[in-house]
Design an enzyme around this catalytic site. Structure first.
Site, PDB file in Angstrom:
ATOM      1  N   ASP A 243     -40.743  26.787   7.622  1.00  0.00           N
ATOM      2  CA  ASP A 243     -41.218  26.061   8.807  1.00  0.00           C
ATOM      3  C   ASP A 243     -42.549  26.696   9.210  1.00  0.00           C
ATOM      4  O   ASP A 243     -42.592  27.849   9.677  1.00  0.00           O
ATOM      5  CB  ASP A 243     -40.155  26.213   9.908  1.00  0.00           C
ATOM      6  CG  ASP A 243     -40.500  25.433  11.175  1.00  0.00           C
ATOM      7  OD1 ASP A 243     -41.694  25.149  11.392  1.00  0.00           O
ATOM      8  OD2 ASP A 243     -39.568  25.145  11.946  1.00  0.00           O
ATOM      9  N   HIS A 244     -43.617  25.934   9.041  1.00  0.00           N
ATOM     10  CA  HIS A 244     -44.957  26.516   9.242  1.00  0.00           C
ATOM     11  C   HIS A 244     -45.248  26.785  10.722  1.00  0.00           C
ATOM     12  O   HIS A 244     -46.232  27.433  11.054  1.00  0.00           O
ATOM     13  CB  HIS A 244     -46.006  25.575   8.643  1.00  0.00           C
ATOM     14  CG  HIS A 244     -47.242  26.272   8.145  1.00  0.00           C
ATOM     15  ND1 HIS A 244     -47.568  27.568   8.486  1.00  0.00           N
ATOM     16  CD2 HIS A 244     -48.229  25.853   7.316  1.00  0.00           C
ATOM     17  CE1 HIS A 244     -48.703  27.902   7.907  1.00  0.00           C
ATOM     18  NE2 HIS A 244     -49.123  26.885   7.192  1.00  0.00           N
ATOM     19  N   ARG A 245     -44.363  26.309  11.625  1.00  0.00           N
ATOM     20  CA  ARG A 245     -44.551  26.640  13.042  1.00  0.00           C
ATOM     21  C   ARG A 245     -44.203  28.100  13.296  1.00  0.00           C
ATOM     22  O   ARG A 245     -44.658  28.706  14.266  1.00  0.00           O
ATOM     23  CB  ARG A 245     -43.656  25.755  13.930  1.00  0.00           C
ATOM     24  CG  ARG A 245     -44.019  24.287  13.894  1.00  0.00           C
ATOM     25  CD  ARG A 245     -42.973  23.462  14.596  1.00  0.00           C
ATOM     26  NE  ARG A 245     -41.658  23.603  13.976  1.00  0.00           N
ATOM     27  CZ  ARG A 245     -40.555  23.005  14.406  1.00  0.00           C
ATOM     28  NH1 ARG A 245     -40.597  22.222  15.472  1.00  0.00           N
ATOM     29  NH2 ARG A 245     -39.402  23.181  13.787  1.00  0.00           N
TER      30      ARG A 245
END
Ligand code: CAO
Length: 271
Positions: A243-245
């Site tokens: 999850d690039h967040r």
């Protein structure tokens, strides 16, 4: 940017109280799913989608649409691990060790080293919850569809204990299915297609976890030997989706490389 260029954006949602322009709600304007009479084109057979596949399909769709996924690919040299594993299997015929149990231990070590991977965003996305326990989900292919039992406290278990537990829970999953309790509370998931084949894939993050590791079939790779000859190595392909967040690309590269380093010393890993 001019007022006019903002006003002309067809789907922009302007909140004048806050003076902010919010992104359009994606999905709302998608064209409807095509309804086609396939029988017009040839013979067909119609089967209902199994109940569990419908359920997991809904979660997979949510996770795929809402999580900004990136998949990082790497290879781990498991030549030494494979020798060690074979010797341990010859010494102990009662429990069969596959590469997967060593991978579970390696993932635990990586989660300890990189705590942002052992994390979840809370319900409103304002806080990151860092977990101090190490429960690992393992994707199991069953006639009901994909099930992900969670093996608890993997940091405290030996590779033999993990292999015994995995064999029992995957057999149960295949014969009877699993309860929600048996699939809850995971920190990180592993999806191993190693026994089936492939060179890499994009596993979908199992929310609220923030990363998942896919592995495919070990392949023999030629590396130059010091004497100028060929040194054959057994390489395990790793596909780490995140999850690039929550996770940065550089951290994902470090995490995957760390797993390779840990797998290269199987004795220290298995204890
Ligand atoms: N490379 C080469 N061989 C491998 C391997 C790899 N990376 N990983 C496992 N193998 C071998 C094993 O050593 C075993 O070999 P032998 O039969 O010679 O002993 C064989 O493949 C079968 O292994 P296994 O599948 O029985 O055991 P496992 O521990 O590797 O995996 C389980 C267990 C339950 C995870 C697996 O059977 C399974 O269901 N995987 C499917 C996961 C899945 O569907 N993922 C997709 C999710 S997205 O839809």
């Amino acid at each position: 940017m001019s007022v006019e260029s903002v006003a002309n954006r067809p789907q922009a949602n302007t909140n004048t109280d806050l003076g902010e322009t919010r992104a359009p709600a994606f999905g709302a304007n998608l064209p409807p799913w095509p309804h086609i009479d396939f029988a017009e084109y040839g013979e067909v057979e119609i089967k209902p989608v199994p109940r569990i596949q419908k359920l997991t399909g809904a979660f997979l769709t949510r996770n795929w649409l809402t999580i900004p996924h990136v998949t990082h690919h790497d290879d781990a040299d498991i030549t030494r691990l494979e020798g060690y594993r074979k010797a341990r299997n010859e010494d102990n015929a009662t429990v069969k060790l596959t590469p997967l149990v060593f991978l579970i231990k390696a993932v635990v070590r990586a989660l300890q080293e990189f705590p942002q991977f052992n994390a979840s965003l809370d319900g409103d996305g304002k806080n990151i919850v860092l977990k101090k326990y190490f429960h690992i989900g393992v994707a199991v292919d069953t006639r009901f569809g994909l099930l992900v039992p969670v093996l608890r406290d993997c940091d405290k278990k030996s590779v033999e204990e993990l292999a015994t537990e995995l064999a029992a829970i995957s057999q149960k999953a295949r014969e009877k299915g699993l309860s929600m309790a048996e699939m809850s509370g995971g920190c990180f998931s592993i999806s191993s297609l190693g026994g089936f084949g492939g060179t890499g894939f994009t596993p979908i993050v199992n929310a609220p976890e923030v990363a998942i590791l896919g592995v495919t079939k070990t392949r023999l790779t030629a590396a130059p030997a010091e004497d100028g000859g060929i040194n054959w190595r057994k390489m395990l392909p790793l596909s780490l989706s995140y999850d690039h967040r929550v996770i940065n690309g550089a951290d994902a590269a470090r995490f995957a490389a760390f797993i390779g380093t840990v797998l290269a010393d199987p004795q220290a890993l298995a204890g």
